[in-house]
Scaffold this motif. Structure first.
Motif, short mmCIF file in Angstrom:
data_model
loop_
_atom_site.label_atom_id
_atom_site.label_comp_id
_atom_site.label_asym_id
_atom_site.label_seq_id
_atom_site.Cartn_x
_atom_site.Cartn_y
_atom_site.Cartn_z
N ILE A 38 -75.23 -64.66 -29.06
CA ILE A 38 -76.32 -65.15 -29.03
C ILE A 38 -77.20 -64.47 -30.28
O ILE A 38 -77.57 -63.27 -30.09
N GLN A 39 -77.26 -65.07 -31.26
CA GLN A 39 -77.95 -64.97 -32.38
C GLN A 39 -78.21 -65.97 -33.47
O GLN A 39 -77.83 -67.14 -33.06
N THR A 70 -75.66 -60.18 -27.91
CA THR A 70 -76.92 -60.58 -28.42
C THR A 70 -77.26 -59.86 -29.71
O THR A 70 -77.08 -58.65 -29.81
N GLY A 71 -77.67 -60.57 -30.82
CA GLY A 71 -78.08 -59.99 -31.87
C GLY A 71 -79.64 -60.52 -32.43
O GLY A 71 -80.22 -60.36 -31.65
N TYR A 72 -79.58 -60.90 -33.46
CA TYR A 72 -80.98 -61.36 -34.07
C TYR A 72 -81.69 -62.36 -33.37
O TYR A 72 -80.69 -63.53 -33.21
N LEU A 73 -82.92 -62.16 -32.78
CA LEU A 73 -83.40 -63.29 -31.94
C LEU A 73 -84.63 -63.68 -32.55
O LEU A 73 -85.25 -62.82 -33.22
N ALA A 74 -85.21 -64.89 -32.59
CA ALA A 74 -86.13 -65.56 -33.40
C ALA A 74 -87.57 -64.92 -33.11
O ALA A 74 -88.47 -64.48 -33.96
N PRO A 86 -79.94 -54.49 -30.75
CA PRO A 86 -81.54 -54.91 -30.99
C PRO A 86 -82.09 -55.04 -32.39
O PRO A 86 -82.88 -54.55 -32.91
N VAL A 87 -81.34 -56.04 -33.02
CA VAL A 87 -81.36 -56.13 -34.55
C VAL A 87 -82.97 -56.49 -34.93
O VAL A 87 -83.61 -57.68 -34.33
N MET A 88 -83.54 -55.77 -35.39
CA MET A 88 -85.07 -55.81 -36.04
C MET A 88 -85.77 -55.07 -36.95
O MET A 88 -86.74 -55.15 -37.64
N ALA A 89 -84.92 -53.85 -37.30
CA ALA A 89 -85.43 -53.05 -38.24
C ALA A 89 -84.33 -52.45 -38.96
O ALA A 89 -83.28 -52.03 -38.60
#
Ligand code: PXL
Length: 278
Positions: free
Chosen positions: A7-8, A77-81, A107-110
């Motif tokens: 999920i990304q 899961t990766g980048y979530l919008a 937790p792709v975010m930073a």
């Protein structure tokens, strides 16, 4: 054949998220189903990218899968919008979690001390709640600092990393992996903590002095694919780290020119397959 779900987002040009997860995990012999969280023209490091949030598709897609009795050996899961999507994805976990499948949250975010353009601290707090529902989490030090409240440091010692891993493991995952951890010049690595065994594990590899987008997604994809090939997390981490380093080097050495927005993961796939015995 094992089937997993990732999920990304789809960054149509960008060599990140689904456009690396799908080819890498599929090449490793694992069927890779997808839920795209959003469609972007490019990843968010380009100027003026377009974005279409696909949150409203997640429930109908997953309801259909339930009807069709489709299941997954892992959900990665990766980048979530958006922060709102995180609640919807928690429901996906509820729908598809079984006793023997694995939830892997990156937790792709930073990165490099800063949140990516689309995110704020409220998003980071929400992402921490998604990590609570995972079996394995794969933050970098920046992401971990936002989720644990610890100060972000460029220079640190082992005590700082171990404290961060302890705080991460309090979120609830069995295994917490901090990526991009290096203690010596020219070195980087992955530092993990298994909260059930109360055991640390560190794998150090050479750091290539260049920074490209998508390398975290390549690492997480290779890690997920290796785990799905029956390897332990201690076997999977070195493979993912070495493969990622080779992709960066291969990009730098590319006779067709260095790609500025992502690395050459494609031509290193044979190396990755060899490492998992395929
Ligand atoms: O590689 C992480 C990533 C994934 N997807 C999008 C991104 C980024 C990093 O910036 O912008 C859309």
């Amino acid at each position: 054949m094992k089937r997993i779900l990732t999920i990304q987002d789809i960054s149509c040009v960008g060599k990140c998220s689904i456009t690396v997860a799908l080819p890498i995990i599929s090449a490793m012999g694992i069927e890779t189903a997808i839920i795209p969280t959003a469609v972007l023209s490019t990843h968010t490091m380009f100027q003026n990218f377009t974005v279409k949030d696909l949150e409203d598709q997640i429930v109908p897609i997953t309801n259909h899968w339930i009807e069709q009795k489709i299941d997954f050996k892992a959900i990665y899961t990766g980048y979530l919008a958006t922060a709102d999507q995180i609640d919807v994805i928690k429901d996906v976990f509820k729908k598809f979690k079984t006793d023997d499948n694995l939830i892997i949250v990156d937790p792709v975010m930073a990165d490099n001390g800063k949140l990516y353009p689309a995110f704020d601290e409220a998003f980071a707090a929400k992402m921490a709640t998604l990590c609570s529902e995972a079996d394995i989490i794969l933050p970098n030090i920046t992401e971990a600092s936002f989720m644990t409240g610890m100060e972000y440091k460029e220079e640190y010692d082992e005590a700082y990393i171990k404290e961060m891993l302890q705080k991460l493991s309090k979120l609830g995952a069995k295994i917490s992996v901090l990526t991009g951890v290096g203690f010596k010049p020219g070195k980087t690595g992955a530092y993990a903590y298994d909260s059930e065994k109360e055991e640390y594990f560190y794998y150090e590899n050479d750091r290539i002095d260049a920074s490209f987008h998508g390398t975290g997604d390549i690492f997480a994809s290779a890690f997920t694919g290796a785990m799905m090939n029956g390897l332990s997390y201690k076997e999977a981490l070195p493979i993912a780290a070495d493969y990622t380093a080779r992709c960066i080097q291969r990009n730098l050495d590319d006779p067709d020119g260095v790609c500025f927005y992502g690395v050459n993961f494609e031509q290193e796939l044979p190396y990755l397959l060899k490492r998992i015995g395929k």
